[in-house]
Design a protein around this motif. Structure first.
Motif, PDB file in Angstrom:
ATOM      1  N   GLY A  54       0.823  -1.215   0.000  1.00  0.00           N
ATOM      2  CA  GLY A  54       0.000   0.000   0.000  1.00  0.00           C
ATOM      3  C   GLY A  54       0.851   1.258   0.000  1.00  0.00           C
ATOM      4  O   GLY A  54       0.588   2.206  -0.751  1.00  0.00           O
ATOM      5  N   ALA A  55       1.888   1.275   0.823  1.00  0.00           N
ATOM      6  CA  ALA A  55       2.784   2.432   0.869  1.00  0.00           C
ATOM      7  C   ALA A  55       3.520   2.612  -0.459  1.00  0.00           C
ATOM      8  O   ALA A  55       3.715   3.745  -0.925  1.00  0.00           O
ATOM      9  N   ASP A 102       1.020   4.048  -2.878  1.00  0.00           N
ATOM     10  CA  ASP A 102       0.794   5.465  -2.537  1.00  0.00           C
ATOM     11  C   ASP A 102       1.938   6.330  -3.070  1.00  0.00           C
ATOM     12  O   ASP A 102       1.705   7.398  -3.639  1.00  0.00           O
ATOM     13  N   LYS A 123       1.737   9.300  -5.873  1.00  0.00           N
ATOM     14  CA  LYS A 123       2.222  10.645  -5.547  1.00  0.00           C
ATOM     15  C   LYS A 123       3.228  11.121  -6.595  1.00  0.00           C
ATOM     16  O   LYS A 123       3.219  12.286  -7.001  1.00  0.00           O
ATOM     17  N   TRP A 150      -6.857  -1.444  -1.137  1.00  0.00           N
ATOM     18  CA  TRP A 150      -6.074  -0.216  -1.285  1.00  0.00           C
ATOM     19  C   TRP A 150      -6.932   0.768  -2.037  1.00  0.00           C
ATOM     20  O   TRP A 150      -7.627   0.386  -2.977  1.00  0.00           O
TER      21      TRP A 150
END
Length: 163
Positions: free
Chosen positions: A19-20, A23, A27, A162
């Protein structure tokens, strides 16, 4: 803008690190497309099962700049590089293809050999881009998956939440 396919994998706190990683990709690159997530046994060492997926991004970064950026995302997620090549990892992000480039570009071999070797790369890639041609093999990823020995490596879809 180049279209890039990336392989993401984790076998340490899998949901959190994938998930990170996703992300961080959103971004940096905006919208991305992704396959479903698959669980597979560790390959090359005894360890916890991995979660793997393939994502597609668009970027203006060169191959070398992208590789540096992806390495930073791995590092930001606690990736340790001191252990053996085949070992547990919080987050692994590999460039599979960068448009149709072939050969060694900025120190990165394209397309990545794991596409043809590992079910946990080829299956999600064939799902995400079934009609896309492998830049060397001249076959679609779906054709390559259909020809692959699907009994060679066990993997199965898992639910992954997610945004």
């Amino acid at each position: 803008m180049a279209t890039v396919f990336l392989s993401l994998g984790s076998n340490i706190e899998r949901n959190r690190h994938l998930g990170a990683g996703l992300d961080a990709l959103v971004k940096a690159f905006g919208d991305l497309k992704m396959s479903q997530v698959y669980e597979s046994e560790a390959v090359g060492f005894d360890g916890d099962n991995f979660y793997n997926l393939v994502a597609a991004i668009e970027t203006d970064l060169s191959v070398g700049e992208l590789a540096i950026h992806l390495r930073q995302i791995e590092d930001d997620n606690g990736r340790l590089r001191s252990g053996p090549k085949f070992s547990a990892r919080t987050l692994d992000i590999d460039i599979l293809t960068y448009d149709d480039l072939t050969g060694v570009v900025d120190g990165v071999r394209l397309p990545r050999g794991e596409i043809l070797k590992n079910a946990f790369v080829l299956l999600p890639l064939s799902e995400l881009a079934p009609d896309q041609m492998h830049p060397v093999e001249g076959k679609t990823y779906l054709q390559l998956w259909e020809e692959y020995d699907q009994a060679a490596q066990k993997l199965w879809p898992v639910e992954f939440n997610w945004p």
